[in-house]
Scaffold this motif. Structure first.
Motif, PDB file in Angstrom:
ATOM      1  N   GLU A  84       0.813  -1.217   0.000  1.00 37.52           N
ATOM      2  CA  GLU A  84       0.000   0.000   0.000  1.00 37.52           C
ATOM      3  C   GLU A  84       0.847   1.268   0.000  1.00 37.52           C
ATOM      4  O   GLU A  84       0.306   2.367   0.054  1.00 37.52           O
ATOM      5  N   GLU A  85       2.161   1.109  -0.055  1.00 42.22           N
ATOM      6  CA  GLU A  85       3.040   2.273  -0.126  1.00 42.22           C
ATOM      7  C   GLU A  85       4.172   2.010  -1.116  1.00 42.22           C
ATOM      8  O   GLU A  85       4.571   0.873  -1.340  1.00 42.22           O
ATOM      9  N   VAL A  86       4.676   3.094  -1.695  1.00 42.51           N
ATOM     10  CA  VAL A  86       5.845   3.030  -2.564  1.00 42.51           C
ATOM     11  C   VAL A  86       6.988   3.784  -1.889  1.00 42.51           C
ATOM     12  O   VAL A  86       6.774   4.564  -0.975  1.00 42.51           O
ATOM     13  N   TYR A  87       8.211   3.516  -2.336  1.00 45.28           N
ATOM     14  CA  TYR A  87       9.356   4.284  -1.864  1.00 45.28           C
ATOM     15  C   TYR A  87      10.217   4.672  -3.055  1.00 45.28           C
ATOM     16  O   TYR A  87      10.162   4.044  -4.116  1.00 45.28           O
ATOM     17  N   GLN A  88      10.996   5.711  -2.872  1.00 40.47           N
ATOM     18  CA  GLN A  88      11.770   6.277  -3.969  1.00 40.47           C
ATOM     19  C   GLN A  88      13.171   5.680  -4.024  1.00 40.47           C
ATOM     20  O   GLN A  88      13.827   5.506  -2.998  1.00 40.47           O
ATOM     21  N   LEU A  89      13.623   5.386  -5.240  1.00 41.73           N
ATOM     22  CA  LEU A  89      14.972   4.872  -5.428  1.00 41.73           C
ATOM     23  C   LEU A  89      16.002   5.989  -5.302  1.00 41.73           C
ATOM     24  O   LEU A  89      15.662   7.176  -5.261  1.00 41.73           O
ATOM     25  N   ASP A  90      17.263   5.587  -5.285  1.00 41.80           N
ATOM     26  CA  ASP A  90      18.346   6.555  -5.128  1.00 41.80           C
ATOM     27  C   ASP A  90      18.479   7.498  -6.327  1.00 41.80           C
ATOM     28  O   ASP A  90      19.194   8.501  -6.228  1.00 41.80           O
ATOM     29  N   ASP A  91      17.813   7.171  -7.450  1.00 40.48           N
ATOM     30  CA  ASP A  91      17.896   8.080  -8.601  1.00 40.48           C
ATOM     31  C   ASP A  91      17.119   9.372  -8.358  1.00 40.48           C
ATOM     32  O   ASP A  91      17.183  10.317  -9.151  1.00 40.48           O
ATOM     33  N   GLY A  92      16.370   9.429  -7.265  1.00 42.77           N
ATOM     34  CA  GLY A  92      15.637  10.644  -6.920  1.00 42.77           C
ATOM     35  C   GLY A  92      14.317  10.816  -7.635  1.00 42.77           C
ATOM     36  O   GLY A  92      13.623  11.816  -7.427  1.00 42.77           O
ATOM     37  N   TRP A  93      13.937   9.829  -8.431  1.00 42.68           N
ATOM     38  CA  TRP A  93      12.696   9.930  -9.203  1.00 42.68           C
ATOM     39  C   TRP A  93      11.787   8.706  -9.063  1.00 42.68           C
ATOM     40  O   TRP A  93      10.621   8.825  -8.744  1.00 42.68           O
ATOM     41  N   THR A  94      12.330   7.535  -9.340  1.00 46.27           N
ATOM     42  CA  THR A  94      11.527   6.334  -9.536  1.00 46.27           C
ATOM     43  C   THR A  94      10.940   5.809  -8.230  1.00 46.27           C
ATOM     44  O   THR A  94      11.654   5.629  -7.241  1.00 46.27           O
ATOM     45  N   TYR A  95       9.625   5.525  -8.251  1.00 48.01           N
ATOM     46  CA  TYR A  95       8.944   4.908  -7.126  1.00 48.01           C
ATOM     47  C   TYR A  95       8.701   3.427  -7.394  1.00 48.01           C
ATOM     48  O   TYR A  95       8.285   3.047  -8.490  1.00 48.01           O
ATOM     49  N   VAL A  96       8.958   2.596  -6.382  1.00 50.08           N
ATOM     50  CA  VAL A  96       8.804   1.148  -6.510  1.00 50.08           C
ATOM     51  C   VAL A  96       8.107   0.606  -5.261  1.00 50.08           C
ATOM     52  O   VAL A  96       7.952   1.305  -4.257  1.00 50.08           O
ATOM     53  N   THR A  97       7.711  -0.673  -5.318  1.00 48.61           N
ATOM     54  CA  THR A  97       7.219  -1.395  -4.144  1.00 48.61           C
ATOM     55  C   THR A  97       8.181  -2.540  -3.856  1.00 48.61           C
ATOM     56  O   THR A  97       9.072  -2.843  -4.643  1.00 48.61           O
ATOM     57  N   ASP A  98       7.966  -3.198  -2.736  1.00 50.56           N
ATOM     58  CA  ASP A  98       8.804  -4.351  -2.376  1.00 50.56           C
ATOM     59  C   ASP A  98       8.340  -5.639  -3.049  1.00 50.56           C
ATOM     60  O   ASP A  98       9.143  -6.394  -3.588  1.00 50.56           O
ATOM     61  N   ASN A  99       7.026  -5.889  -3.004  1.00 50.34           N
ATOM     62  CA  ASN A  99       6.536  -7.212  -3.416  1.00 50.34           C
ATOM     63  C   ASN A  99       5.280  -7.168  -4.270  1.00 50.34           C
ATOM     64  O   ASN A  99       4.557  -8.164  -4.314  1.00 50.34           O
ATOM     65  N   SER A 100       5.013  -6.061  -4.926  1.00 52.88           N
ATOM     66  CA  SER A 100       3.721  -5.936  -5.599  1.00 52.88           C
ATOM     67  C   SER A 100       3.853  -5.437  -7.027  1.00 52.88           C
ATOM     68  O   SER A 100       4.826  -4.778  -7.389  1.00 52.88           O
TER      69      SER A 100
END
Length: 246
Positions: free
Chosen positions: A209-225
């Protein structure tokens, strides 16, 4: 933005049509073997041909004309050397401006044939948008859109991304209202107004239910979804919402 004049309406419709046509062309070109950078370059050419400007590039100096996210990427993916494969889940997000008016649209699709669950979340994202759209009328609570999205997700055994939201748009790419949630926030009882312009964008998730941002400062991802988005820009009117990016 509150669209008040015929000039406003026509300006919004013009950039909405441009963004929608670019989105559709990139979906048509999203075949196995093409890279996300090649897709983005097509968008750049189409923006130039239409006399419009990419919003992420023009407003935020984003390293691409469009945001293209694949599989584990949910939003704000940077176009690059990644080549699409059969069964990939791709999100194409196109926003732009022309003559001082902005529009924003996005869609998630499966490249070729993919897993049934990927096809399902794309379909449910569209269904959630359509259910929320029924609540988009002057005098209604803004939170009603999110309530409809969350209910639709749950009915299909899915959930929503809670820290990515829709937003106001029109004279800039992001403006008031700052958030249009994909779930019910009871305190968020702002009323929709005649002429209000919003980008409504359900994000339907298989689990997280949440995303987090990668070190590139832009891309949002999830862990398992896996996550699918369906977004349009619309104008709230007393005769029903006008979707300008279809």
């Amino acid at each position: 933005m509150i669209a008040k004049t015929e000039e406003d309406i026509n300006g919004l419709k013009e950039i909405g049509k441009i963004c929608g046509s670019i989105r559709d062309e990139l979906v048509r070109r999203a075949k196995p073997g093409i890279t996300t950078k090649e897709l983005d370059e097509i968008a750049g050419e189409l923006f130039e041909k239409a006399g419009a400007v990419s919003a992420p590039k023009g407003e935020y100096d984003f390293p691409g004309y469009t945001c293209i996210s694949v599989n584990e990427e949910v939003a704000h993916g940077i176009p690059g050397k990644r080549a699409l494969k059969e069964g990939d889940l791709i999100n194409i997000d196109v926003s732009g401006s022309k003559n001082g008016y902005f529009a924003d649209t996005g869609i998630s699709v499966v490249v070729g044939k993919g897993d049934e669950i990927l096809t399902k979340i794309c379909a449910v994202a569209k269904e959630a948008f359509e259910e929320g759209l029924k609540k988009a009328k002057p005098g209604s609570k803004k939170s009603g859109l999110g309530k409809a999205v969350f209910r639709t997700a749950k009915q299909n055994g899915l959930t929503v991304i809670k820290n990515l939201t829709g937003h106001g748009i029109g004279r800039t790419i992001h403006e008031a209202p700052d958030h249009i949630y994909n779930y019910n926030e009871p305190w968020d009882d702002e009323l929709l107004k005649e002429g209000m312009v919003i980008a409504f964008e359900p994000f339907i998730s298989t689990k997280d239910e949440e995303v987090y941002q990668l070190d590139d400062g832009w891309t949002y991802v999830t862990d398992n979804s896996f996550v699918a988005q369906y977004e349009h820009t619309l104008i709230i009117t007393k005769n029903g919402p006008v979707v300008i990016t279809e």
